[in-house]
Motif scaffolding. Structure first.
Motif, PDB file in Angstrom:
ATOM      1  N   ASN A 134      35.715   4.375   9.368  1.00 21.85           N
ATOM      2  CA  ASN A 134      35.067   5.678   9.537  1.00 21.85           C
ATOM      3  C   ASN A 134      33.564   5.496   9.756  1.00 21.85           C
ATOM      4  OD1 ASN A 134      33.990   8.231   9.392  1.00 21.85           O
ATOM      5  ND2 ASN A 134      34.970   8.802   7.465  1.00 21.85           N
ATOM      6  N   PRO A 135      33.112   5.509  11.029  1.00 22.42           N
ATOM      7  CA  PRO A 135      31.683   5.441  11.330  1.00 22.42           C
ATOM      8  C   PRO A 135      31.108   6.784  11.784  1.00 22.42           C
ATOM      9  CG  PRO A 135      32.899   4.764  13.265  1.00 22.42           C
ATOM     10  CD  PRO A 135      33.908   5.297  12.260  1.00 22.42           C
ATOM     11  N   LEU A 136      31.763   7.884  11.381  1.00 23.42           N
ATOM     12  CA  LEU A 136      31.315   9.211  11.794  1.00 23.42           C
ATOM     13  C   LEU A 136      29.955   9.538  11.183  1.00 23.42           C
ATOM     14  CD1 LEU A 136      34.734  11.067  11.349  1.00 23.42           C
ATOM     15  CD2 LEU A 136      33.639  10.426  13.517  1.00 23.42           C
ATOM     16  N   PRO A 137      29.292  10.598  11.658  1.00 28.47           N
ATOM     17  CA  PRO A 137      28.018  11.004  11.051  1.00 28.47           C
ATOM     18  C   PRO A 137      28.147  11.215   9.544  1.00 28.47           C
ATOM     19  CG  PRO A 137      28.365  12.183  13.108  1.00 28.47           C
ATOM     20  CD  PRO A 137      29.633  11.433  12.840  1.00 28.47           C
ATOM     21  N   ASN A 138      27.053  10.984   8.826  1.00 34.62           N
ATOM     22  CA  ASN A 138      27.080  11.005   7.361  1.00 34.62           C
ATOM     23  C   ASN A 138      27.736  12.266   6.795  1.00 34.62           C
ATOM     24  OD1 ASN A 138      25.549   8.692   7.677  1.00 34.62           O
ATOM     25  ND2 ASN A 138      23.599   9.746   7.315  1.00 34.62           N
ATOM     26  N   GLY A 139      27.432  13.397   7.383  1.00 34.03           N
ATOM     27  CA  GLY A 139      27.947  14.659   6.875  1.00 34.03           C
ATOM     28  C   GLY A 139      29.442  14.823   7.027  1.00 34.03           C
ATOM     29  N   LEU A 140      30.089  13.937   7.780  1.00 33.57           N
ATOM     30  CA  LEU A 140      31.537  13.986   7.962  1.00 33.57           C
ATOM     31  C   LEU A 140      32.253  12.892   7.184  1.00 33.57           C
ATOM     32  CD1 LEU A 140      31.674  14.655  11.826  1.00 33.57           C
ATOM     33  CD2 LEU A 140      31.784  16.322   9.961  1.00 33.57           C
ATOM     34  N   HIS A 141      31.512  12.061   6.476  1.00 34.01           N
ATOM     35  CA  HIS A 141      32.128  10.951   5.749  1.00 34.01           C
ATOM     36  C   HIS A 141      33.120  11.431   4.697  1.00 34.01           C
ATOM     37  CE1 HIS A 141      28.990   7.570   6.691  1.00 34.01           C
ATOM     38  NE2 HIS A 141      29.567   8.070   7.764  1.00 34.01           N
ATOM     39  N   PHE A 142      32.701  12.412   3.890  1.00 36.27           N
ATOM     40  CA  PHE A 142      33.577  12.866   2.816  1.00 36.27           C
ATOM     41  C   PHE A 142      34.870  13.451   3.374  1.00 36.27           C
ATOM     42  CE2 PHE A 142      35.420  15.837  -0.118  1.00 36.27           C
ATOM     43  CZ  PHE A 142      35.346  15.189  -1.337  1.00 36.27           C
ATOM     44  N   GLU A 143      34.736  14.346   4.322  1.00 44.85           N
ATOM     45  CA  GLU A 143      35.911  15.047   4.843  1.00 44.85           C
ATOM     46  C   GLU A 143      36.958  14.089   5.390  1.00 44.85           C
ATOM     47  OE1 GLU A 143      37.148  18.247   8.388  1.00 44.85           O
ATOM     48  OE2 GLU A 143      35.025  17.922   7.859  1.00 44.85           O
ATOM     49  N   TRP A 144      36.536  13.215   6.316  1.00 45.91           N
ATOM     50  CA  TRP A 144      37.541  12.409   7.015  1.00 45.91           C
ATOM     51  C   TRP A 144      38.002  11.211   6.204  1.00 45.91           C
ATOM     52  CZ3 TRP A 144      40.407  14.423  10.519  1.00 45.91           C
ATOM     53  CH2 TRP A 144      39.926  15.552  11.208  1.00 45.91           C
ATOM     54  N   THR A 145      37.213  10.796   5.246  1.00 43.60           N
ATOM     55  CA  THR A 145      37.690   9.762   4.322  1.00 43.60           C
ATOM     56  C   THR A 145      38.720  10.354   3.370  1.00 43.60           C
ATOM     57  OG1 THR A 145      35.624   8.534   4.465  1.00 43.60           O
ATOM     58  CG2 THR A 145      36.997   8.130   2.525  1.00 43.60           C
ATOM     59  N   HIS A 146      38.449  11.542   2.868  1.00 44.80           N
ATOM     60  CA  HIS A 146      39.402  12.218   1.989  1.00 44.80           C
ATOM     61  C   HIS A 146      40.718  12.461   2.726  1.00 44.80           C
ATOM     62  CE1 HIS A 146      41.193  15.572  -0.329  1.00 44.80           C
ATOM     63  NE2 HIS A 146      40.564  15.035  -1.373  1.00 44.80           N
ATOM     64  N   LYS A 147      40.628  12.909   3.972  1.00 44.44           N
ATOM     65  CA  LYS A 147      41.840  13.160   4.749  1.00 44.44           C
ATOM     66  C   LYS A 147      42.608  11.866   5.019  1.00 44.44           C
ATOM     67  CE  LYS A 147      40.353  17.412   7.101  1.00 44.44           C
ATOM     68  NZ  LYS A 147      39.956  18.027   8.403  1.00 44.44           N
ATOM     69  N   ALA A 148      41.878  10.781   5.268  1.00 45.77           N
ATOM     70  CA  ALA A 148      42.535   9.487   5.513  1.00 45.77           C
ATOM     71  C   ALA A 148      43.260   9.007   4.260  1.00 45.77           C
ATOM     72  CB  ALA A 148      41.510   8.461   5.968  1.00 45.77           C
ATOM     73  N   LEU A 149      42.613   9.119   3.103  1.00 40.20           N
ATOM     74  CA  LEU A 149      43.259   8.729   1.857  1.00 40.20           C
ATOM     75  C   LEU A 149      44.494   9.577   1.591  1.00 40.20           C
ATOM     76  CD1 LEU A 149      40.068   8.314  -0.380  1.00 40.20           C
ATOM     77  CD2 LEU A 149      41.492   6.467   0.527  1.00 40.20           C
ATOM     78  N   ALA A 150      44.412  10.869   1.919  1.00 35.48           N
ATOM     79  CA  ALA A 150      45.550  11.761   1.723  1.00 35.48           C
ATOM     80  C   ALA A 150      46.741  11.360   2.584  1.00 35.48           C
ATOM     81  CB  ALA A 150      45.137  13.204   2.035  1.00 35.48           C
ATOM     82  N   LYS A 151      46.484  10.671   3.685  1.00 32.92           N
ATOM     83  CA  LYS A 151      47.552  10.182   4.560  1.00 32.92           C
ATOM     84  C   LYS A 151      47.964   8.746   4.216  1.00 32.92           C
ATOM     85  CE  LYS A 151      48.031  13.833   7.173  1.00 32.92           C
ATOM     86  NZ  LYS A 151      49.316  14.588   7.245  1.00 32.92           N
TER      87      LYS A 151
END
Length: 440
Positions: free
Chosen positions: A95-112
């Motif tokens: 996940n190299p997305l912008p800092n403000g998107l780190h939480f969202e897409w990391t949480h979603k990835a862990l959920a999967k």
């Protein structure tokens, strides 16, 4: 000439990474976003790692993802980030997305049920960092979330690549942490590299120089002291021109540590003179003078058992960010030797002492673990990202690795230190994402 040719060969292989055959069961990694950092941080080091396959990429613009995949030989292009996370063949996500998107897409990835290698800074602020590492998803297993594979804990690693190299490990061994008096760390990006439209200057996305290159310097202080700062004494953050003035472009900060030592950082995204490298990134550690036994002063001429000796050590790590390309660790020990004065006939006087100063210097380097005397895998041409990737894979696949790791506690403490700087500066911590507010 031999050293020059060795350095040339090493850098050639760092740039033109050897390609190796992949093992059965190699980790399949998907990339969220066609970020500029992804080839350096993942694609290139994965080529020489037999246990890693870069399997897929997704971007907001699918055509951009397709072009990225074609250029870098990635076999699958996904329609969206969600589509990538829904692929049961993917084991882990970068996940190299912008800092403000780190939480969202990391949480979603862990959920999967995906392991995550997450670019620094971990999140937009310490509250998000704590929420991410304390979420129940990390205590769950991959099989429970994905329905595939043997049960195993999910792994989340903040991608502080520079801290995984043998050179950084060598640097740590040269420090006497309780007696550190001052640490200075600096890192500038060239002024021409990032325009005002760059996401690094978007407040809503967790922008700011201290959130970018500043993460390296603040982490360097924490690593050197082996402790967490207790106070931010100074935070002089140069703001971007309006309307981007909620983001800093350059920074200078001082933090106090539990032993009374001071850590100081300077750097930014618009380096002086606008050239790169303006100067090599460096960490300089100055110790307090400490008493040493005369018997331990090997290599110093004219030191007797009756002498009183103090030693003040300075350690300078040049190019701590990309040490496999080039680095040097300069160690300077200043000895102050106080000796009983003697009369002309050689007899001792009544307590009068003479004082002299001796300087001992050496330069140390470590381009492989073997140069440190450790029997661990790793070629001299392996990048800092390559060392980090190997540790990530080892952790997931249950191998011991080198012992270097960025724990959840470490990442949370790092975000607290960054928040401390922003609070002191008056700019305030970076905003919490709307997504986090929905799930926490």
């Amino acid at each position: 000439m031999g050293a020059f040719l060795s350095a040339l060969r090493r850098n050639q292989r760092l740039v033109f990474t050897p390609v190796v055959a992949k093992h059965d069961g190699a980790l399949k990694i998907g990339i969220l976003g066609a970020a500029d950092i992804a080839p350096i941080a993942l694609v290139n080091p994965a080529r020489s790692n037999p246990n890693v396959v870069v399997y897929a990429v997704a971007a907001r613009d699918k055509s951009r993802a397709a072009a990225f995949a074609k250029k870098h030989g990635i076999p699958h292009v996904k329609d969206s980030y969600d589509d990538l996370l829904n692929d049961p063949n993917i084991d882990a996500v970068y996940n190299p997305l912008p800092n403000g998107l780190h939480f969202e897409w990391t949480h979603k990835a862990l959920a999967k049920g995906k392991h995550v290698l997450l670019e620094k800074p971990l999140t937009s602020n310490a509250e998000e960092a704590e929420a991410l590492f304390n979420c129940e998803l990390l205590s769950a297993s991959r099989s429970a979330n994905s329905g595939q594979g043997q049960a195993q804990p999910l792994i989340l690693l903040e991608a502080f690549h520079s801290r995984f190299s043998p050179a950084f490990a060598l640097f740590r061994t040269l420090l006497d942490q309780p007696n550190i008096e001052h640490v200075f760390a600096s890192l500038y990006a060239p002024a021409f590299l990032f325009g005002s439209d760059n996401i690094r200057f978007q407040y809503d996305l967790g922008g700011g120089a201290a959130m970018d290159v500043g993460t390296y310097t603040i982490a360097a202080l924490r690593e050197a002291f082996g402790a967490e700062p207790t106070e931010c004494m100074l935070a002089d953050l140069e703001r971007m021109p309006p309307p981007l003035d909620q983001c800093d472009v350059n920074f200078h900060a001082q933090l106090r540590f539990p032993n009374g030592g001071i850590g100081e950082v300077k750097g930014g995204l618009k380096g002086p003179r606008g050239l790169w490298p303006v100067e090599f990134p460096l960490i300089q550690v100055t110790h307090r003078p400490v008493a040493v036994a005369a018997a331990d002063c090997h290599g110093l001429n004219g030191v007797s058992e009756r002498d009183e000796v103090t030693k003040k050590r300075t350690v300078t790590f040049v190019n701590f960010i990309l040490s496999p390309h080039y680095h040097r660790i300069e160690v300077e020990d200043e000895y102050v030797i106080s000796s009983p004065a003697s009369t002309g006939d050689g007899s001792r006087t009544d307590g009068t002492r003479t004082r002299r100063v001796l300087i001992k210097k050496e330069t140390r380097k470590a381009y492989s673990w073997k140069e440190m005397g450790r029997d661990l895998p790793g070629e001299p041409w392996l990048s800092t990202y390559g060392y980090m990737l190997q540790e990530f894979v080892d952790k997931i696949q249950g191998r011991e690795g080198t012992g270097v790791w960025i724990s959840g506690e470490d990442s949370i403490a790092q975000m607290k230190a960054i928040d401390m700087v922003y609070e002191k500066s008056g700019l305030g911590v970076r905003p919490t994402s709307v997504y986090r507010a929905k799930v926490v």
